[in-house]
Structure formats: structure tokens, C-alpha cells
Design a protein around this motif. Sequence first.
Motif, mmCIF file in Angstrom:
data_model
loop_
_atom_site.group_PDB
_atom_site.id
_atom_site.type_symbol
_atom_site.label_atom_id
_atom_site.label_comp_id
_atom_site.label_asym_id
_atom_site.label_seq_id
_atom_site.Cartn_x
_atom_site.Cartn_y
_atom_site.Cartn_z
ATOM 1 N N SER A 10 0.833 -1.216 0.000
ATOM 2 C CA SER A 10 0.000 0.000 0.000
ATOM 3 C C SER A 10 0.865 1.263 0.000
ATOM 4 O O SER A 10 0.411 2.332 -0.400
ATOM 5 N N SER A 16 -0.348 4.004 -5.061
ATOM 6 C CA SER A 16 -0.932 3.261 -3.936
ATOM 7 C C SER A 16 -1.134 4.192 -2.743
ATOM 8 O O SER A 16 -2.123 4.064 -2.012
ATOM 9 N N GLN A 19 -4.279 6.003 -3.160
ATOM 10 C CA GLN A 19 -5.394 5.101 -2.833
ATOM 11 C C GLN A 19 -5.600 5.039 -1.306
ATOM 12 O O GLN A 19 -6.723 5.064 -0.804
ATOM 13 N N ASP A 206 -2.701 -6.383 0.811
ATOM 14 C CA ASP A 206 -2.910 -6.495 -0.633
ATOM 15 C C ASP A 206 -3.671 -7.757 -1.033
ATOM 16 O O ASP A 206 -3.652 -8.158 -2.182
ATOM 17 N N THR A 263 -6.417 -2.896 0.316
ATOM 18 C CA THR A 263 -6.288 -1.530 -0.214
ATOM 19 C C THR A 263 -6.711 -1.464 -1.682
ATOM 20 O O THR A 263 -7.251 -0.463 -2.136
ATOM 21 N N PHE A 264 -6.448 -2.548 -2.421
ATOM 22 C CA PHE A 264 -6.690 -2.523 -3.861
ATOM 23 C C PHE A 264 -8.052 -3.113 -4.234
ATOM 24 O O PHE A 264 -8.389 -3.243 -5.408
#
Length: 443
Positions: A10, A16, A19, A206, A263-264
Motif C-alpha cells: 500500500s 498506492s 489510494q 494487498d 487496499t486494492f
Amino acid sequence: MKVLKFGGTSMANADSIRQVGTIIKSDPASRFVVVSAPGKREKADTKVTDLLYACFEKKQKTGACDDALAVVEKRFADIVSDLKIKLDLRGEFDAIRNAINSGASRDYAGSRGEYLSALVCAAFLGLEFIDAALIIKFSSSGKFEAELTNETAAKRLAASKGAVIPGFYGAMPDGSIKTFSRGGSDVTGSIIARAAGVSVYENWTDVDGFMTCDPRIVPDAALIDMLTYKELRELSHMGANILHSDSIFPVRKSDIPIHIRNTFNPGAKGTLIVPTKKYLAGAFFRNTRTVTGIAGRKDFIAIHMEKSMMNSEVGFARKVLSVLEEHNVSIEHMPSGIDTLSVIVDGTAVSDETLASTVSHMGTVCEPDNIEVVRDIALVAVVGHGMNRKKGTAAKVFSALYRAGVNIRMIDQGSSELNIIVGVENKDYETAIKALYEELKEM
Ligand code: ASP
């Protein structure tokens, strides 16, 4: 109020981190943010923490870390310029270079990734930066001081409206830096969650969460939506590598749940890790399964000892344990029979020399009739609270392994009946995991 911890992926690059910013800003309950050092940007990349350990080694070998540190400086300079923030890290890098070149410790070098990552994140988010060295306390022998840390951190956090705190490290009484073991930013997040008294500790990583078994071995493994602290401890110690297995200790004191999130893929449900007692008392609900998850690791070593009348020799086990203690070898399991006793140790944590001297010392002190060392053992744990309420899990485990042609070298079941652990040969590890998954997935 929440603590959010963001892992290395992240923090890896400006995209990232943007994000991360969106996630934090979208939730008004976000208060404290704990960050890892930038991790890998792609598979072949090197984590900043590893680059920093390389700086320390470079200084040991050549007397100066300058060119190795330049690589780290470039990584951060790229992130800062991509994020378009006003932050000049040159002074920080001069101080780090001087410290390492003047003999600062390996822990100091390794910790700078989190330190710098938190500075960048604080500048980007417009939040206060609180150095972990001021609130995470270790004794002069390097032992983590849980209560002193909690008091110090609680006071400092109460005075802050919102802050970014570097993970992974703290300081000893003389101010020198001490880190947790690798992956230790998870532990920092948990410490901050307890000290701030939040309602949930969100651990952003992740992946979507814990899986019923390693998806690299079983691609159709399912997501576990809820785990108890105890199940987490078993699974993460046995290789489910998502959260540091020590992360539950601080939050356990205040029954704070840990929510693993991606996070993604922020829309994913994630895995909620809840206090065991509350779960067992019915405060949390999940679709109860007998087996919650299966995890394992290779490369254990078994030391088998045999001695006639061992069962009546008072103090035999104590002698074995004292030899292990003297050589600083920690044990994973100790299965025993009437005239036999085995200790299983983590083969990645003991050197060949330590193993040889420990075994020879055991021979002299314990005088067994026979002592044998077996390497390349993999341990597989089948974990779940449901097992002590239901018959037949062990039968299924053993028959599945038998049908798959896997030879079982050891069996252990903890007294809590939360797990069944089997030792198999390294070469049978993947086969064992697949066979157990197939057998237990509907349970
Ligand atoms: N950066 C450290 C490591 O790579 C600590 C962490 O990320 O949790 O192990």
C-alpha cells in the motif's frame, strides 16, 4: 474511532499512497494511521526494508553505506515528486547516512523505511507525525515493554486529533532504536489500537483476507470471513502469512477486533478477527464450520529420543528442555510415547552448528538409548473451534492423508482441541494440503 495500518504494498508508490489517502478520507472514523516501509512495486522489486539492511551490510564491509543508501533516497524522491508534496528529505537522508556510517545498529538502519514512509504519508494527508521512538518502549535488554508503552502512547495519542505513526520499531531507554521481528508494523498497529482505545483495528493489505488454505496450492480456497484471535494465532504461526502472529496480544487486552482489508479492493468484505471468548459466548456470528482453515510450513526438524523405562524416569523431559534452553533453541511441539520423546524445532531458526551441539549435549545429559535427527519435516495444522463439538475430524484427516499416499511422521493435538497438527515429509507437503482441503472443505 479507528486505527488503520497500511502494509508495504500500500505504501510502495505514489498511486498506492493516493489510494490510501482515498480510503482514509472516505471514513470519518479514521484517526490514527500506522504505516510500513514501501514494499515491492512489482514481483522482482526489493522492499525498502531490505535495501536498508543492505546499507547496513555495505557499511560493515566497506566502511560506508553511501551508494546503497542513494538507492533508497531515489525511491523516496520519486514518491515525493509523484505525490507533488512539499517535503525535502535531504536533511533526513544526511542524518541517516551519518548515523549508519558512524556505526548505528542494524535495527536503526532497518527502521528508517517506516520512519520516512510515515513522514511522507503525514505530509500527503496533512496529519501530524508521531515518531514511534517516543511512544513504543523496549527495555535495555530489548524486551518490549507492553504496559509502559500503553501508558506513554495513550497520553500522547489523546493529545492528537489524528496522526501518522511509523510501524515496526520503538526505542530502548537510551534512545537507541529496536525493531520487532519482520512484518512487525502489524504489531505496532495493534499497540496503537489498544492505546487509543479504538473500536476496530483495520489492517489494510494487498489480499482480500485469510483463505481457508494457501491459494497457491489450492486455487479455489475460499475467504474466511471471521476468525477468532486463537484461530488466527494458530493459522498465522503455521504459515498463513497475512498478519504477524503477535498482533493479537495488544488488542486482546481490550477485546478490539482486527479487520483485514484490501487496499486494492476496498469493497471486499475482508476477514474480521474477533475476541475468542466473545465469539464462544455468541457475541459474533458466522456460518459455523468444523474446520476454519488449514495452514502449514516446511522445514522443521524432529529430534527423536528413545530410552527404556523413560516413563518412570522422573525429570527426563526437564533435562531435555534444559539442554534446549541452554542452546537457545525454541521448540514447536513435543510429542511423546512411553519410552520415546521427540522435539520438533523450526529448521529455519537453528543453524547446523547449534543443532549438532544441542543433540550431542542431549546425548550426554539425557543418556537416551537412541537419538535420531530427522530433517525436512513439514507441519500441517487443521484449525477450528468447531472440532471439539463434532466427532470425526481426526478420522477424516488421517484417512484423507492415507488415501493420498502421505506418510504421517507425527501427530499432535493441542489441549484446547482447536487444532490437529500432523508432521509429514517436505516432499508430501503440497499433496497433504490438497488432500485435506478436498476432504474438509464441506465440513
Ligand atoms: N518493513 C518491515 C518488513 O518488511 C516491517 C513491516 O512491513 O511490517 O518486515
